[in-house]
Design a protein around this motif. Sequence first.
Motif, PDB file in Angstrom:
ATOM      1  N   ILE A 116     -53.294 -18.829 -46.210  1.00 29.37           N
ATOM      2  CA  ILE A 116     -52.066 -18.755 -45.401  1.00 29.37           C
ATOM      3  C   ILE A 116     -52.036 -19.848 -44.344  1.00 29.37           C
ATOM      4  CG2 ILE A 116     -53.098 -17.045 -43.813  1.00 29.37           C
ATOM      5  CD1 ILE A 116     -50.168 -15.725 -43.824  1.00 29.37           C
ATOM      6  N   HIS A 117     -50.836 -20.318 -44.079  1.00 31.39           N
ATOM      7  CA  HIS A 117     -50.565 -21.246 -42.963  1.00 31.39           C
ATOM      8  C   HIS A 117     -49.671 -20.547 -41.961  1.00 31.39           C
ATOM      9  CE1 HIS A 117     -48.790 -24.514 -40.649  1.00 31.39           C
ATOM     10  NE2 HIS A 117     -47.617 -23.965 -40.932  1.00 31.39           N
ATOM     11  N   GLY A 118     -49.824 -20.895 -40.682  1.00 33.23           N
ATOM     12  CA  GLY A 118     -48.887 -20.438 -39.652  1.00 33.23           C
ATOM     13  C   GLY A 118     -48.683 -21.519 -38.617  1.00 33.23           C
ATOM     14  N   SER A 119     -47.456 -21.679 -38.155  1.00 31.24           N
ATOM     15  CA  SER A 119     -47.157 -22.689 -37.127  1.00 31.24           C
ATOM     16  C   SER A 119     -47.986 -22.417 -35.873  1.00 31.24           C
ATOM     17  CB  SER A 119     -45.685 -22.642 -36.732  1.00 31.24           C
ATOM     18  OG  SER A 119     -44.867 -22.737 -37.857  1.00 31.24           O
ATOM     19  N   ASP A 120     -48.302 -23.501 -35.157  1.00 26.95           N
ATOM     20  CA  ASP A 120     -49.164 -23.338 -33.980  1.00 26.95           C
ATOM     21  C   ASP A 120     -48.453 -23.495 -32.640  1.00 26.95           C
ATOM     22  OD1 ASP A 120     -48.841 -26.033 -34.362  1.00 26.95           O
ATOM     23  OD2 ASP A 120     -50.974 -26.501 -34.535  1.00 26.95           O
ATOM     24  N   THR A 121     -47.222 -23.987 -32.608  1.00 23.96           N
ATOM     25  CA  THR A 121     -46.467 -24.106 -31.348  1.00 23.96           C
ATOM     26  C   THR A 121     -44.987 -23.810 -31.624  1.00 23.96           C
ATOM     27  OG1 THR A 121     -45.843 -26.423 -31.667  1.00 23.96           O
ATOM     28  CG2 THR A 121     -47.968 -26.021 -30.564  1.00 23.96           C
ATOM     29  N   PRO A 122     -44.185 -23.531 -30.575  1.00 22.23           N
ATOM     30  CA  PRO A 122     -42.740 -23.334 -30.773  1.00 22.23           C
ATOM     31  C   PRO A 122     -42.076 -24.563 -31.407  1.00 22.23           C
ATOM     32  CG  PRO A 122     -43.392 -22.575 -28.589  1.00 22.23           C
ATOM     33  CD  PRO A 122     -44.606 -23.245 -29.184  1.00 22.23           C
ATOM     34  N   GLU A 123     -42.553 -25.749 -31.059  1.00 25.06           N
ATOM     35  CA  GLU A 123     -41.946 -26.978 -31.599  1.00 25.06           C
ATOM     36  C   GLU A 123     -42.231 -27.107 -33.101  1.00 25.06           C
ATOM     37  OE1 GLU A 123     -43.900 -26.880 -28.774  1.00 25.06           O
ATOM     38  OE2 GLU A 123     -42.106 -26.887 -27.487  1.00 25.06           O
ATOM     39  N   THR A 124     -43.503 -26.885 -33.507  1.00 26.77           N
ATOM     40  CA  THR A 124     -43.795 -26.993 -34.945  1.00 26.77           C
ATOM     41  C   THR A 124     -43.120 -25.856 -35.705  1.00 26.77           C
ATOM     42  OG1 THR A 124     -45.936 -25.887 -34.688  1.00 26.77           O
ATOM     43  CG2 THR A 124     -45.975 -28.276 -34.714  1.00 26.77           C
ATOM     44  N   ALA A 125     -43.032 -24.673 -35.098  1.00 30.42           N
ATOM     45  CA  ALA A 125     -42.349 -23.553 -35.765  1.00 30.42           C
ATOM     46  C   ALA A 125     -40.911 -23.945 -36.091  1.00 30.42           C
ATOM     47  CB  ALA A 125     -42.379 -22.307 -34.874  1.00 30.42           C
ATOM     48  N   GLU A 126     -40.184 -24.453 -35.116  1.00 29.77           N
ATOM     49  CA  GLU A 126     -38.772 -24.790 -35.364  1.00 29.77           C
ATOM     50  C   GLU A 126     -38.650 -25.938 -36.360  1.00 29.77           C
ATOM     51  OE1 GLU A 126     -36.038 -23.018 -34.851  1.00 29.77           O
ATOM     52  OE2 GLU A 126     -37.465 -21.582 -34.030  1.00 29.77           O
ATOM     53  N   SER A 127     -39.529 -26.951 -36.283  1.00 29.54           N
ATOM     54  CA  SER A 127     -39.375 -28.072 -37.212  1.00 29.54           C
ATOM     55  C   SER A 127     -39.780 -27.652 -38.630  1.00 29.54           C
ATOM     56  CB  SER A 127     -40.124 -29.319 -36.728  1.00 29.54           C
ATOM     57  OG  SER A 127     -41.488 -29.179 -36.925  1.00 29.54           O
ATOM     58  N   GLU A 128     -40.792 -26.799 -38.774  1.00 28.46           N
ATOM     59  CA  GLU A 128     -41.180 -26.347 -40.114  1.00 28.46           C
ATOM     60  C   GLU A 128     -40.114 -25.415 -40.702  1.00 28.46           C
ATOM     61  OE1 GLU A 128     -45.983 -26.864 -39.326  1.00 28.46           O
ATOM     62  OE2 GLU A 128     -45.179 -24.841 -39.480  1.00 28.46           O
ATOM     63  N   ILE A 129     -39.529 -24.547 -39.885  1.00 27.58           N
ATOM     64  CA  ILE A 129     -38.442 -23.673 -40.376  1.00 27.58           C
ATOM     65  C   ILE A 129     -37.285 -24.524 -40.869  1.00 27.58           C
ATOM     66  CG2 ILE A 129     -36.650 -22.024 -39.670  1.00 27.58           C
ATOM     67  CD1 ILE A 129     -38.805 -20.793 -37.739  1.00 27.58           C
ATOM     68  N   SER A 130     -36.885 -25.522 -40.091  1.00 30.23           N
ATOM     69  CA  SER A 130     -35.696 -26.275 -40.500  1.00 30.23           C
ATOM     70  C   SER A 130     -35.991 -27.223 -41.666  1.00 30.23           C
ATOM     71  CB  SER A 130     -35.045 -26.987 -39.326  1.00 30.23           C
ATOM     72  OG  SER A 130     -35.969 -27.815 -38.708  1.00 30.23           O
ATOM     73  N   TYR A 131     -37.257 -27.583 -41.869  1.00 31.65           N
ATOM     74  CA  TYR A 131     -37.623 -28.402 -43.037  1.00 31.65           C
ATOM     75  C   TYR A 131     -37.442 -27.594 -44.327  1.00 31.65           C
ATOM     76  CZ  TYR A 131     -40.430 -31.565 -45.980  1.00 31.65           C
ATOM     77  OH  TYR A 131     -40.860 -32.429 -46.971  1.00 31.65           O
ATOM     78  N   TRP A 132     -37.832 -26.315 -44.295  1.00 31.36           N
ATOM     79  CA  TRP A 132     -37.887 -25.525 -45.530  1.00 31.36           C
ATOM     80  C   TRP A 132     -36.688 -24.601 -45.742  1.00 31.36           C
ATOM     81  CZ3 TRP A 132     -41.101 -26.973 -49.142  1.00 31.36           C
ATOM     82  CH2 TRP A 132     -42.257 -27.676 -48.776  1.00 31.36           C
ATOM     83  N   PHE A 133     -35.928 -24.297 -44.692  1.00 29.78           N
ATOM     84  CA  PHE A 133     -34.844 -23.312 -44.820  1.00 29.78           C
ATOM     85  C   PHE A 133     -33.530 -23.859 -44.293  1.00 29.78           C
ATOM     86  CE2 PHE A 133     -38.583 -20.633 -44.920  1.00 29.78           C
ATOM     87  CZ  PHE A 133     -38.247 -19.622 -45.815  1.00 29.78           C
ATOM     88  N   SER A 134     -32.442 -23.478 -44.985  1.00 33.90           N
ATOM     89  CA  SER A 134     -31.112 -23.703 -44.429  1.00 33.90           C
ATOM     90  C   SER A 134     -30.742 -22.470 -43.596  1.00 33.90           C
ATOM     91  CB  SER A 134     -30.094 -23.929 -45.541  1.00 33.90           C
ATOM     92  OG  SER A 134     -29.991 -22.753 -46.306  1.00 33.90           O
ATOM     93  N   LYS A 135     -29.729 -22.619 -42.741  1.00 37.62           N
ATOM     94  CA  LYS A 135     -29.362 -21.517 -41.840  1.00 37.62           C
ATOM     95  C   LYS A 135     -28.992 -20.247 -42.605  1.00 37.62           C
ATOM     96  CE  LYS A 135     -27.919 -23.763 -37.615  1.00 37.62           C
ATOM     97  NZ  LYS A 135     -26.809 -24.460 -36.966  1.00 37.62           N
TER      98      LYS A 135
END
Length: 140
Positions: A116-135
């Motif tokens: 498993i992977h998990g984001s490590d900061t609020p900034e990486t969380a938002e950039s990884e979410i928007s890389y892989w998911f549309s709204k």
Amino acid sequence: MAVERTFSMIKPDATHRNLTGAITKMLEDAGLRVIGSKRVWMGLRDAEDFYAIHRERPFFAELTEFMSSGPTIVQVLKGENAIARNRYIMGATNPAEAAKGTIRRTFALSITKNSIHGSDTPETAESEISYWFSKTEIVG
Ligand code: GTP
Ligand code: MG
């Protein structure tokens, strides 16, 4: 405590062993809600982009080849303190050092095949979410 969103990825070693449900249950039992989820088989270029921060590390080729070797489950998780909560339930990067009851201690095979992977900061969380998911793929 703030309600946050974070990004999670169930890695190919875990999907291969049919552990998607078992791992998702551990995330849910830890108080996280799955508000986006899909199965993707990333190519080597996506894996290299995803782990670009580790480009100079000796394990980069092994890591990116593994991450593109089979399907993954990408997820958006929501909950109080979701980023730290998710990192806690995942456990340490090296499963030999991960605490009892964590996902990596329970399921990981090695430091590379660590389930498993998990984001490590609020900034990486938002950039990884928007890389892989549309709204429209995130509901809740
Ligand atoms: P991720 O959630 O996957 O990002 O793991 P992490 O945040 O716990 O660790 P980190 O970002 O430092 O490293 C990313 C991935 O590279 C890890 O999950 C491991 O699979 C791999 N990795 C990190 N350190 C080592 C290492 O020393 N040796 C090897 N072989 N792999 C490593
Ligand atoms: Mg990391």
